[in-house]
Design a protein around this motif. Sequence first.
Motif, PDB file in Angstrom:
ATOM      1  N   GLY A 150       0.809  -1.211   0.000  1.00 58.49           N
ATOM      2  CA  GLY A 150       0.000   0.000   0.000  1.00 58.49           C
ATOM      3  C   GLY A 150       0.844   1.263   0.000  1.00 58.49           C
ATOM      4  N   PHE A 151       0.182   2.395   0.181  1.00 56.69           N
ATOM      5  CA  PHE A 151       0.820   3.704   0.120  1.00 56.69           C
ATOM      6  C   PHE A 151       0.602   4.430   1.444  1.00 56.69           C
ATOM      7  N   ALA A 160      -5.935   4.632  -0.705  1.00 60.71           N
ATOM      8  CA  ALA A 160      -5.143   5.588   0.074  1.00 60.71           C
ATOM      9  C   ALA A 160      -5.600   7.018  -0.178  1.00 60.71           C
ATOM     10  N   LEU A 161      -5.844   7.376  -1.428  1.00 64.00           N
ATOM     11  CA  LEU A 161      -6.288   8.734  -1.746  1.00 64.00           C
ATOM     12  C   LEU A 161      -7.622   9.045  -1.071  1.00 64.00           C
ATOM     13  N   GLY A 192     -14.959  11.788  -4.278  1.00 60.94           N
ATOM     14  CA  GLY A 192     -14.316  13.061  -4.579  1.00 60.94           C
ATOM     15  C   GLY A 192     -12.813  13.044  -4.547  1.00 60.94           C
ATOM     16  N   ALA A 193     -12.209  11.908  -4.162  1.00 58.11           N
ATOM     17  CA  ALA A 193     -10.752  11.864  -4.029  1.00 58.11           C
ATOM     18  C   ALA A 193     -10.052  11.349  -5.274  1.00 58.11           C
ATOM     19  N   LEU A 194     -10.797  10.728  -6.183  1.00 54.24           N
ATOM     20  CA  LEU A 194     -10.152  10.023  -7.288  1.00 54.24           C
ATOM     21  C   LEU A 194     -10.182  10.804  -8.591  1.00 54.24           C
ATOM     22  N   SER A 195      -9.048  10.809  -9.237  1.00 48.46           N
ATOM     23  CA  SER A 195      -8.929  11.327 -10.601  1.00 48.46           C
ATOM     24  C   SER A 195      -7.792  10.562 -11.267  1.00 48.46           C
ATOM     25  N   VAL A 212      -4.311   9.561  -9.219  1.00 46.48           N
ATOM     26  CA  VAL A 212      -3.907   8.157  -9.065  1.00 46.48           C
ATOM     27  C   VAL A 212      -2.559   7.930  -9.729  1.00 46.48           C
ATOM     28  N   ALA A 213      -2.370   8.485 -10.925  1.00 47.06           N
ATOM     29  CA  ALA A 213      -1.089   8.315 -11.619  1.00 47.06           C
ATOM     30  C   ALA A 213       0.067   8.902 -10.811  1.00 47.06           C
ATOM     31  N   ALA A 214      -0.153  10.046 -10.198  1.00 49.49           N
ATOM     32  CA  ALA A 214       0.900  10.684  -9.413  1.00 49.49           C
ATOM     33  C   ALA A 214       1.292   9.826  -8.213  1.00 49.49           C
ATOM     34  N   LEU A 215       0.281   9.270  -7.515  1.00 55.20           N
ATOM     35  CA  LEU A 215       0.597   8.439  -6.353  1.00 55.20           C
ATOM     36  C   LEU A 215       1.292   7.152  -6.782  1.00 55.20           C
ATOM     37  N   LEU A 216       0.845   6.551  -7.858  1.00 52.30           N
ATOM     38  CA  LEU A 216       1.508   5.341  -8.357  1.00 52.30           C
ATOM     39  C   LEU A 216       2.959   5.620  -8.725  1.00 52.30           C
TER      40      LEU A 216
END
Length: 308
Positions: free
Chosen positions: A243-244, A284-285, A294-297, A301-305
């Motif tokens: 996980g993150f 995590a987001l 409201g947390a997902l885009s 997601v790409a930035a966290l990955l």
Amino acid sequence: MTQAHDLDVVVVCEINVDIVVSGLDGPPVFGAERTVDDIALSAGGSGLLTATGLADLGLRVGLCGLVGDDLFGRFMLDHCDRHGIDRQGVVVDPSERTGSSVMLSTTVDRAILTHTGTMARFVYEQINFDVVHRARHLHLSSHFLQAGIRPSVPALLAQAHALGLGTSADTGHDPDEGWDVDDLLPGLDIFLPNEVEAQAITGTTTPEDALARLAQRVPLVAIKCGAAGAIAARGDDHVCHPGFTVRVADTTGAGDAFDAGFLSAWLGGADLETSVRRGNACGALTAARVGGTGALSLAGVAALLASG
């Protein structure tokens, strides 16, 4: 003649509002009043949160469910419209009351008080199979709360397979602590419980043992382990992702966001490890902010990955 799919996923789910109380440092005390950081009205229902996450990640999503013609029901229909979710399969019944949950949330865990309302009264005969037929995949949520549909779950999953759809489910918690899923598992291609649910269902004491048992019954199983990430198995392919690390604000909807991230990757042709990582990123987001949506885009997601 090949069916043209204009939906990626249809979610058959409970639809309710969440009243999220955040900033608690412990359980409430009867006979006393305390102030909290926030009380917010937001979209609720495990499947509805997963549908919202899928839509926010760019998938074409349809919904089948039941609401009342009341304030909470109209709030949820407006939510679907804002997120581009096809609600042709949502039945509005003026004689019913839309369900609601009060979420008492800390940074570690949450307690949920639920009035089931329409969640328990949606039945198989109200499912719009014209909407189901438009999709590639069917996701079923809250197996135990959807009491009206539960007797017909084998028929629902069989019909989905007959129409060429893949199937997945997230049971959610069983308020009665019975944990009987013998009517559910045989019809699933993908099973997405959390570790508490998986261990209760299998009678095991570790998520690893639960995974081994469930993988004998369902082709693909991914178990959500909270801050510890997730584990998954598909045949001989096993994945464990830690996980993150994020600053947790509210765990509401984190597991549903994992489902959205996992399914969006898997249905897009990703391998098991990539799908689990994306699920963990979405979970995590969502945990890093209050409320289940409201947390997902795609960019977030790409930035966290990319960060690890």
